[in-house]
Each structure stands twice: as structure tokens, then as C-alpha cells.
Design an enzyme around this catalytic site. Structure first.
Site, PDB file in Angstrom:
ATOM      1  N   ILE B  66       0.841  -1.203   0.000  1.00  0.00           N
ATOM      2  CA  ILE B  66       0.000   0.000   0.000  1.00  0.00           C
ATOM      3  C   ILE B  66       0.879   1.258   0.000  1.00  0.00           C
ATOM      4  O   ILE B  66       0.596   2.227  -0.693  1.00  0.00           O
ATOM      5  CB  ILE B  66      -0.961  -0.004   1.209  1.00  0.00           C
ATOM      6  CG1 ILE B  66      -2.027  -1.086   0.984  1.00  0.00           C
ATOM      7  CG2 ILE B  66      -1.606   1.368   1.399  1.00  0.00           C
ATOM      8  CD1 ILE B  66      -3.166  -1.085   1.971  1.00  0.00           C
ATOM      9  N   LYS B  90      -6.008  -6.892  -1.362  1.00  0.00           N
ATOM     10  CA  LYS B  90      -6.445  -8.265  -1.660  1.00  0.00           C
ATOM     11  C   LYS B  90      -7.406  -8.249  -2.838  1.00  0.00           C
ATOM     12  O   LYS B  90      -7.277  -9.013  -3.784  1.00  0.00           O
ATOM     13  CB  LYS B  90      -7.158  -8.881  -0.450  1.00  0.00           C
ATOM     14  CG  LYS B  90      -6.227  -9.448   0.595  1.00  0.00           C
ATOM     15  CD  LYS B  90      -7.040 -10.218   1.639  1.00  0.00           C
ATOM     16  CE  LYS B  90      -6.448 -10.032   3.007  1.00  0.00           C
ATOM     17  NZ  LYS B  90      -7.300 -10.402   4.103  1.00  0.00           N
ATOM     18  N   SER B 103       1.499  -9.240   2.330  1.00  0.00           N
ATOM     19  CA  SER B 103       0.916  -8.660   3.518  1.00  0.00           C
ATOM     20  C   SER B 103      -0.003  -7.560   3.042  1.00  0.00           C
ATOM     21  O   SER B 103       0.286  -6.894   2.057  1.00  0.00           O
ATOM     22  CB  SER B 103       2.018  -8.103   4.415  1.00  0.00           C
ATOM     23  OG  SER B 103       1.765  -6.759   4.698  1.00  0.00           O
ATOM     24  N   CYS B 104      -1.126  -7.409   3.714  1.00  0.00           N
ATOM     25  CA  CYS B 104      -2.109  -6.491   3.170  1.00  0.00           C
ATOM     26  C   CYS B 104      -2.105  -5.154   3.854  1.00  0.00           C
ATOM     27  O   CYS B 104      -3.060  -4.391   3.755  1.00  0.00           O
ATOM     28  CB  CYS B 104      -3.474  -7.133   3.215  1.00  0.00           C
ATOM     29  SG  CYS B 104      -3.494  -8.555   2.139  1.00  0.00           S
ATOM     30  N   ILE B 105      -1.053  -4.866   4.583  1.00  0.00           N
ATOM     31  CA  ILE B 105      -1.048  -3.592   5.275  1.00  0.00           C
ATOM     32  C   ILE B 105       0.307  -2.938   5.131  1.00  0.00           C
ATOM     33  O   ILE B 105       1.285  -3.623   4.994  1.00  0.00           O
ATOM     34  CB  ILE B 105      -1.477  -3.789   6.741  1.00  0.00           C
ATOM     35  CG1 ILE B 105      -1.987  -2.506   7.325  1.00  0.00           C
ATOM     36  CG2 ILE B 105      -0.404  -4.387   7.574  1.00  0.00           C
ATOM     37  CD1 ILE B 105      -3.415  -2.247   7.028  1.00  0.00           C
TER      38      ILE B 105
END
Ligand SMILES: Cc1cc2nc3c(=O)[nH]c(=O)nc-3n(C[C@H](O)[C@H](O)[C@H](O)COP(=O)(O)OP(=O)(O)OC[C@H]3O[C@@H](n4cnc5c(N)ncnc54)[C@H](O)[C@@H]3O)c2cc1C
Lengths: 428, 105
Positions: B66, B90, B103-105
């Protein structure tokens, strides 16, 4: 004379200086260490400062006490690494050439990454405890806290010591109970993760503790900004959480020297080979501790295991031999849970924390993934071990560099495979 | 390895439905996947994000974070959350025919 240059004299750089001085031929190699600061902080102790268990004096010693006499120590800020020219420029213009570079500049919090965090109310109602200044200021504030909303907020992964935010929350619970103001306090733990911790097995156990202690857990929280005037934090999906006292664990990043040198990723962590600790971009640059981009925990215990592997690999590199792929991501962390008790977890890249005993099978004295008093004494003894054994690169009896399956309740198949790999007799 | 049919063509995916070969993706598939993920009709704003993800993945070989979408793509993180609610990276990487972000953050 050839030079091996170590950047950073924190946990990892100090251990490497002490290892290498014992192993290298000092008639051929000069070892130089650079760090900007005079004081070496025992960072794991920062956790205890807000609650008055440790004071500032309990966690600092002069860096020079831990640098061997035969190693040159330069106290100066590092400006930039010119990897192609094999030279490091220090602030003030001094140049240091090197044959081998070890980068151990660690990671640090960057509160400015979170909009509004360092604005109104910073160090008044909103604190960190990842710096000595933050931990000391928070201790003062907690003394006058009389209840309300206490919010512990983990902004973003990865952070160093990923268990510390949870430990802080559990210790805060115990602290508030002792002061008789727990029932006047709403305790909230906010995390960007879907569970209480990065490792599932451990998240289940610790998540249960949060529920038992009536601590509200707010998962999947991506912070957009902090409003220090209205005293609330706001997420990108517009969840607003108010606080009276905010304890923030801001974004962790590698030092800006990594960015200036073009050596890092978006968070200034350096792409590093997972098992050898050689940097991916330059064969004569090695990386250790929190400065790497590895998927291992950023912890002093991890840096300690890495130092064993890296010392051997530096010698192999000097001899022109292939490096050993021996670092397995091994981490060993005590987790304080309040009231003089703690957990212990031991895991690596591939295996999650499981139950068992450590370091001796069946005997312990420490219990894995269980809350005991002896584990707590292990955590408190870690400070002595850190200064007297780890930093001086003295052996730790009974502790192996690679994670051992011995004493662990692992699934049968994995245990057999590991015992075979490590040529260990199989344990029941 | 699992496969599935999207917009009339069979493609390789993993167990969670993420593409394993981004070259098999077409914009028409993106539109279908956006409906499945309950994002609806794709606007210019959506496409700006999807195009950046695809281009960056092609150049770097890893899924951008991000922070990278913000810094290198010039896309405010708030836009990402507003346009792909409920797991921005995602969902956007699934619709863009890319592997699951680490990792989504
Ligand atoms: C609150 C807290 C609790 C923790 N608890 C635990 C625990 O219980 N167990 C555990 O194992 N670990 C724990 N840790 C983590 C542990 O402290 C770190 O993982 C460890 O110190 C990493 O070592 P390092 O050498 O990589 O980085 P550091 O020890 O941070 O050292 C980096 C050094 O590089 C120097 N440096 C950086 N940039 C420059 C520059 N540009 N110029 C000059 N010098 C520079 C810095 O001054 C510093 O001295 C905790 C950390 C915190 C903050």
C-alpha cells in the site's frame, strides 16, 4: 591492511564486533565500528519503564564498554554508503573505505508516517514506548492517569519485537488493577492484523487472554489519521475510536541512511538472503538485525542467532568458500503477561510456536506457550544475559543457533523430519 | 493446479482464486471479477489503480505494498480503501489478475 566496517553499534553490531575480534587474523584485518550515539540502550527494558518497574538508569550503559579494545570505534552519524566505490561517508565528511561491510543500523519508529500523530497532544495524551524519551514521558503520564479510555494502537507491520504491544497491554491491565482503577478504564487494543499476533498458534492463546481480561480487541484496523484535538483515531474504513490516553506503536522503518544510499525497500529495509545474511545487491555487504527485510522477527534474540551464522559466513567469504545457509529464522521471545507471569515462544521461518519445554526436554525450566512464573524470571534475567553474555559474544549454555525440535510438542511428521535433518535421536 | 473459466476463457488460479499466470488476464476478465468481488462497474479511478498494480508487478516481479501504491503510484491510500472496500490490496490484486499480496497492510 583490509577493513571490515560495521555500521551501527546496537545489539547486532556490538555482537558482531565481539565475535569477529576473536575470529579474524588482526594482522590482516582492521575492524571498525561506527555509531552516532554514546549510550547503548537495552531496548527490551523500555517495556517496563512506563509502569515504573525500570528507570532510565536501569537500561543504559556506555557503548564503549562493549566495544573490544582491538576494534576501532568511531562515534559519528553515517551519511551515505557508496556501495559501488566501497566507501562510507560520515557526517562531517570523513570517508571510510571497506573490503567487507556489515550493516546493523536497526529500525526505528517514524511517528510522522501517521498523519496527525505528532501534532496536538503528542507527548501529552499520545505517546510511544519504543524510544527512551517516549517510555519515560509515558511513565510520568500514567502516574496521573485516573481512568478513561486507554487505547494501545499498533499501526503497521513489521515492527521490532512484535510481541511488545500485546505485552504492554497485558501489563497495563495488571498495573491498572493494582492501582484500583481498572474498572474505571476501558482498555482497547487495535491492530492491523486479523488476530492478536502474527503467529496463529500464539494468537489463539493471547487472544483468549485479551477476552479473559476484558480487553477489547479491534482487528484489521488500517489507520488513516489521528485527531489530537478531538482525541480520536480514524481508520481508512471510517472506524473512529476515541481515547483519553493513546499509546501508539508507529510505523517502523530502517534508518534514512539506507534510503540515501539506495540500498533499501519502501520501508528502508535491506533486501537480504534469508539463510546466509548476504545482501542481495552486493556480495561484500552483509546485513544483520532489524535492518534486514527478512520475514523473521525483529528481535535481539534473533540478532543473536544471526550473529553466529554471520560470523561463520564472514570467515567463509574471506576464504573464498561458499556461504552456509544456516539461518533458519529462529526466534525466542518471552511474553510478559502481567502479575509476575510470562509466556515463552520459540519458532522459526517454517514452524509456528508450539507447547513444550525449553531449553531442556521435559525439564525446562521454561514452558513453551504457557503462562508461568519461571518464564517471567527468564524475562527479567534476560537483561543480565543481554549485557554479560549476548553483547560480549559469550556462549549461551544449552541454547542452539538453529531452532531445535527437542522438547517441543510438534506434529509427529515434522518432528521426525527435523530430528533427521539435525541428526538428533528422536524424542518421544 | 486449479483452473477456472472467466469471461469465456480458462485460466490458472490458486486455491483462493488469485491468478498464477498474470499474462492470462484480460480487461474483460477484470470487469467480471469486479462484479464477483462486489465492487461493481469499474471507473477510471479503479482502472488507475489496477493499471499501476499490473505495471509495477511486471517491472518489479513482486506485489507492491500500500505504501508503494501511494509513493510510486501517486494514489492516495484513502482512494484505495474507498474504491476497494473490505481489503483493498487483496481485492484489487485479485481483480487485476495478480498473485495474492504477501501482507495487506
Ligand atoms: C520496546 C521494545 C521491547 C523489546 N523487547 C525485546 C525482547 O523482549 N526481546 C528481544 O529479543 N528483543 C526485544 N526488542 C528488540 C530489540 O531491541 C532489537 O531487535 C535489537 O536491538 C535489534 O538490534 P539492531 O542492532 O539490529 O538494532 P539497534 O540495537 O537498534 O541498533 C542500531 C544502531 O545503529 C545506529 N545507527 C542507525 N543509523 C545510524 C546512522 N545513520 N548513523 C550512525 N549510527 C546509526 C543506532 O544509533 C543504533 O545504535 C525490543 C525492542 C523494543 C523497542
Amino acid at each position: 591492511m583490509k577493513r571490515i566496517l560495521i555500521l551501527g553499534a546496537g545489539s547486532a553490531g556490538t555482537m558482531m564486533a565481539n565475535h569477529l575480534v576473536k575470529k579474524l587474523d588482526l594482522s590482516q584485518w582492521k575492524i571498525t565500528v561506527v555509531d552516532q550515539h554514546k549510550t547503548h540502550y537495552y531496548q527490551p527494558g523500555f517495556l517496563f519503564i512506563p509502569f515504573g518497574t525500570y528507570s532510565k538508569e536501569d537500561v543504559c550503559k556506555p557503548k564503549a564498554d562493549f566495544i573490544p579494545k582491538k576494534v576501532e570505534y568511531v562515534q559519528q552519524g553515517i551519511d551515505v554508503v557508496k556501495a559501488e566505490e566501497k566507501v562510507v561517508y560520515l557526517e562531517g565528511g570523513q570517508q571510510l573505505d571497506y573490503d567487507i561491510l556489515i550493516i546493523a543500523t536497526g529500525s526505528k519508529i517514524v511517528p510522522d508516517e501517521i498523519e496527525g500523530l505528532t501534532g496536538e497532544g503528542w507527548m501529552k495524551d499520545a505517546f510511544d514506548f519504543y524510544t527512551i524519551e517516549g517510555a519515560v514521558a509515558l511513565a510520568e503520564r500514567l502516574k496521573t492517569f485516573e481512568g478513561g479510555k486507554l487505547v494501545v494502537h499498533l499501526c503497521e507491520m513489521p515492527i521490532k519485537c512484535p510481541v511488545a504491544p500485546l505485552e504492554f497491554t497485558l501489563l497495563a491491565d495488571a498495573y491498572l488493577r493494582n492501582r484500583g482503577i481498572r474498572d474505571k478504564t476501558e482498555l482497547i487494543y487495535i491492530s492491523p492484523l486479523s488476530e492478536a499476533f502474527t503467529k496463529h498458534n500464539c494468537a489463539v492463546v493471547l487472544g483468549g487472554m485479551l477476552t479473559d481480561k476484558n480487553i477489547h480487541f479491534e482487528p484489521d484496523y488500517a489507520v488513516e489519521r489521528v485527531d489530537g484535538v478531538a482525541k480520536k483515531i480514524i481508520s481508512f474504513d471510517e472506524r473512529e475510536i476515541e481515547y483519553d490516553l493513546l499509546v501508539s506503536i508507529p510505523t517502523n522503518m530502517g534508518d534514512s541512511v539506507i534510503e540515501r544510499s539506495g540500498l533499501g525497500d519502501d520501508l528502508n529495509f535491506i533486501p537480504t538472503h534469508k539463510h546466509t545474511l548476504q545482501s542481495k545487491a552486493h556480495e561484500n555487504i552483509f546485513v544483520i538485525g532489524d535492518a534486514t527485510d527478512l520475514p523473521s522477527s525483529k528481535a535481539g534474540s534473533v540478532a543473536h542467532f544471526q550473529a553466529d551464522v554471520l560470523t561463520e559466513n564472514i570467515q567463509l567469504y574471506i576464504d573464498g568458500k561458499p556461504l552456509k545457509e544456516d539461518f533458519d529464522g529462529h526466534a525466542n521471545c518471552f511474553i510478559e503477561s502481567g502479575n509476575g507471569k510470562a509466556f515463552l515462544i520459540d519458532f522459526n521461518y517454517d514452524l509456528e510456536p508450539v507447547e513444550g519445554t525449553f531449553p531442556l526436554p521435559g525439564l525446562g525450566p521454561f514452558s513453551l506457550l504457557k503462562e508461568t512464573r519461571i518464564n517471567h524470571w527468564g524475562k527479567m534475567a534476560f537483561r543480565w544475559i543481554y549485557w554479560n553474555l549476548l553483547m560480549k559474544a559469550r556462549p549461551m549454555p544449552g541454547i542452539t543457533t538453529k531452532m531445535t525440535p527437542v522438547g517441543k510438542r510438534l506434529p509427529k511428521k515434522e518432528k521426525e523430519e527435523l530430528c533427521l535433518q539435525e541428526k538428533l535421536p528422536e524424542q518421544p | 493446479m486449479p483452473t477456472r473459466e472467466i469471461a469465456g476463457t480458462t485460466v490458472d488460479v490458486n486455491e483462493e482464486g488469485y491468478f498464477t499466470n498474470p499474462d492470462q488476464w484480460t480487461e474483460a476478465m477484470g470487469a467480471v471479477l469486479a462484479q464477483e468481488e462486489e465492487i461493481g462497474e469499474l471507473s477510471d479511478g479503479h482502472w488507475k489503480i489496477l493499471n499501476f498494480l499490473r505495471q509495477d508487478y511486471k517491472e518489479k516481479g513482486v506485489m507492491p505494498t500500500i505504501r508503494r501504491v501511494k509513493n510510486a503510484g501517486g494514489i492516495p491510500t484513502k482512494d484505495l480503501y474507498d474504491l476497494f472496500p473490505g481489503g483493498p490490496l487483496k481485492k484489487s490484486s485479485k481483480i487485476a489478475g495478480l498473485p495474492k499480496p504477501a501482507s495487506c497492510i
